[in-house]
Write an enzyme that holds these catalytic residues in place. Structure first.
Site: not given
Ligand code: NDP
Length: 481
Positions: A174, A227, A229, A247, A281, A380
């Site tokens: 997803k 973090t 989520t 991650e 990230c 961040e």
């Molecule tokens: P989010 O946490 O908002 O979303 C990540 C994914 O989780 C998306 O597919 C999102 O869907 C889904 N999601 C949202 N809410 C839920 C929930 N309650 N339960 C399960 N899944 C959920 O992050 P972002 O997409 O905004 O990404 C940015 C963040 O990701 C930054 O903090 C960044 O640092 C981190 N990141 C970490 C990496 C690592 O390797 N450590 C690499 C890249 C990014 P939808 O978008 O459809 O809401």
């Protein structure tokens, strides 16, 4: 090659078949702020079907000899390679990154699959004598929910798909609802490559992610995102004790020692912070610079920022930086910029964009030595804004770099690599680089310390995270006395 997303069709992949969404949701082009196209919305029923398909495909997939699954991964990579331009074009349109980086992202997906296919997953013989034979092996977990963010729609999938499938699991992928399109096409082009049900791709808004993580049909949740989520995901997984790899966010510090070649290091640091408009990230998010070189480095960085070309990468292949990728993230970055302005911090370049500008564009912005308590230092930003922070004692720089709830990556820059290495050893992060940053390799694990995550991806450790450890013990018949 550029084909507008609105001229293409997008379907879910469930059990190897194209499936129309129960409805659709809009996908926005971040370069224009306009609707790009509609993507399929996965209903609860379709989620159940995807999980059932993955469960149904699991026994046969898990029973294949691992060598056969390695071959599947290589065929996946070959197939993806033949669609590089199409996939990269979709990433450009939905995510907003420059085309050259989008192409590299697609190439990276193939590269990661091939390299993962080469990782050995050996049994351990614990005992093998007249009394017993004891072997520890690594068996698949079952069905994996792979949930990814929008910054590298295909790159993030690459860290999960290869190891999950090689280990013998089946997958429901997803992607973020901000960037569903390239992943939907990925599912489509792999329909004829993998057995039905082995890889299902679903998209949707309205809490689809949380419906996955609370679904009882998953044995593992491999999550990349924020973090905040991540905490929800972990709580949700507690109900079934599904395995989790998280991650999460980062606030990576870079420490620049006074002996660097300022001009040379400036270019490297600029891209460490601003590549993909800061939406990585592992991008540098706090830059600690020794007072002796602070002004020189600040000037060099500001010159680079002023010279960089910003624009719509779908219209111009020479664009070096695209927009912030979606309105939500744009608001987050604007909020931080407004706070910097309200607190009276000095902008060395960039700043708040003209509100009349279409799209989510923010020029690379440098904030001049804000206090450690500033939001732009503690939070961040995940966007094109970088605080420069002055230090004199290296012990102080190390303590300030470590003073964060995050611990994803960090870097140290210095001509004396041994001295830099000494500093690197004291930093609290999952990956620490000396004189480079963001270098990842499919055979090298990466993951976060502290609240940047749990577990690792890539390498043998990343592969093992998609397995259960099983010890098999065979007691040999003993001669009667
Ligand atoms: P989010 O946490 O908002 O979303 C990540 C994914 O989780 C998306 O597919 C999102 O869907 C889904 N999601 C949202 N809410 C839920 C929930 N309650 N339960 C399960 N899944 C959920 O992050 P972002 O997409 O905004 O990404 C940015 C963040 O990701 C930054 O903090 C960044 O640092 C981190 N990141 C970490 C990496 C690592 O390797 N450590 C690499 C890249 C990014 P939808 O978008 O459809 O809401």
């Amino acid at each position: 090659m550029h084909i507008p997303a609105s001229d293409q069709t997008f379907t879910l992949t469930i059990d190897g078949l194209p499936v129309e969404g129960a409805s659709t949701f809009d996908v926005t082009n971040p370069s224009t702020g306009q609707i790009l196209t509609a993507a399929p919305q996965c209903s609860d029923e379709q989620l159940d079907q995807a999980v059932a398909a993955a469960r149904g495909a699991f026994p046969a997939w898990a029973a294949l000899p691992v060598e056969r699954r390695r071959q599947y991964l290589r065929t996946m990579a070959d197939t993806i390679d033949t669609h590089t331009e199409m996939l990269a074009d979709l990433v450009v349109q939905e995510q907003g990154k420059p085309r050259s980086i989008a192409r590299a992202e697609v190439a990276g997906l193939g590269y990661w699959l091939r390299a993962t296919a080469d990782i050995a997953l050996a049994d351990t013989v614990n005992q093998d004598d007249e009394e017993r034979r004891s072997i520890t092996r690594h068996v698949p977990l079952g069905v994996v929910a792979a949930i990814t963010p929008w910054n590298y729609p295909l790159g993030q999938a690459s860290f999960k798909l290869g190891p999950a499938l090689l280990a013998g699991n089946t997958v429901v992928l997803k992607p973020s609802a901000f960037t569903p399109l390239a992943n939907l096409k990925l599912g489509e082009i792999l329909r004829d490559v993998l057995p039905a049900g082995v890889l299902n791709v679903i998209t949707g808004t309205g809490g689809l992610g949380s419906r996955l993580t609370s679904h009882p049909g998953f044995n593992k949740i491999s999550f990349t995102g924020s973090t905040q989520t991540g905490r929800t995901v972990m709580a949700s997984a507690a109900a079934t004790l599904a395995r989790v790899t998280l991650e999460l966010g980062g606030n990576d510090a870079a420490i620049v020692l006074p002996d660097v070649d300022v001009k040379q290091v400036a270019a490297q640091l600029f891209w460490a912070a601003f590549a993909n408009s800061g939406q990585i990230c592992l991008a540098t998010k706090r830059l600690y610079v020794h007072a002796d070189i602070y002004d020189d480095l600040a000037r060099e960085l500001a010159e680079l920022a002023a010279a960089v070309t910003l624009g719509d990468p779908a219209q111009d292949d020479s664009v070096e930086l695209g927009p912030v990728s979606n309105r939500r993230q744009y608001q987050t970055v604007l909020d931080l910029l407004n706070d910097c302005r309200d607190q009276g911090y000095t902008f060395l370049c960039g700043g708040l964009p003209d509100p009349e500008t279409a799209g989510y564009f923010i020029r690379p912005t440098l904030i001049d030595n804000p206090p450690d308590s500033a939001r732009i230092v503690r939070e961040e930003q995940f966007g094109p804004v970088l605080p420069l922070l002055k230090y004199t004692a290296i012990t102080d720089a190390i303590a300030r770099a470590n003073s964060s709830e995050y611990g994803l990556g960090a870097s140290v820059w210095g001509a004396d690599t041994e001295a830099a290495h000494q500093v690197a050893q004291q930093l609290q992060a999952g990956t620490v680089w000396v004189n480079e940053s963001m270098h990842l390799h499919p055979q090298v694990p990466f993951g976060g310390h502290k609240q940047s995550g749990i577990g690792v991806e890539s390498g043998l450790a990343g592969l093992l995270a998609f397995t259960n450890t099983q010890t098999l013990t065979i007691k040999h018949p003993q001669p009667t006395a």
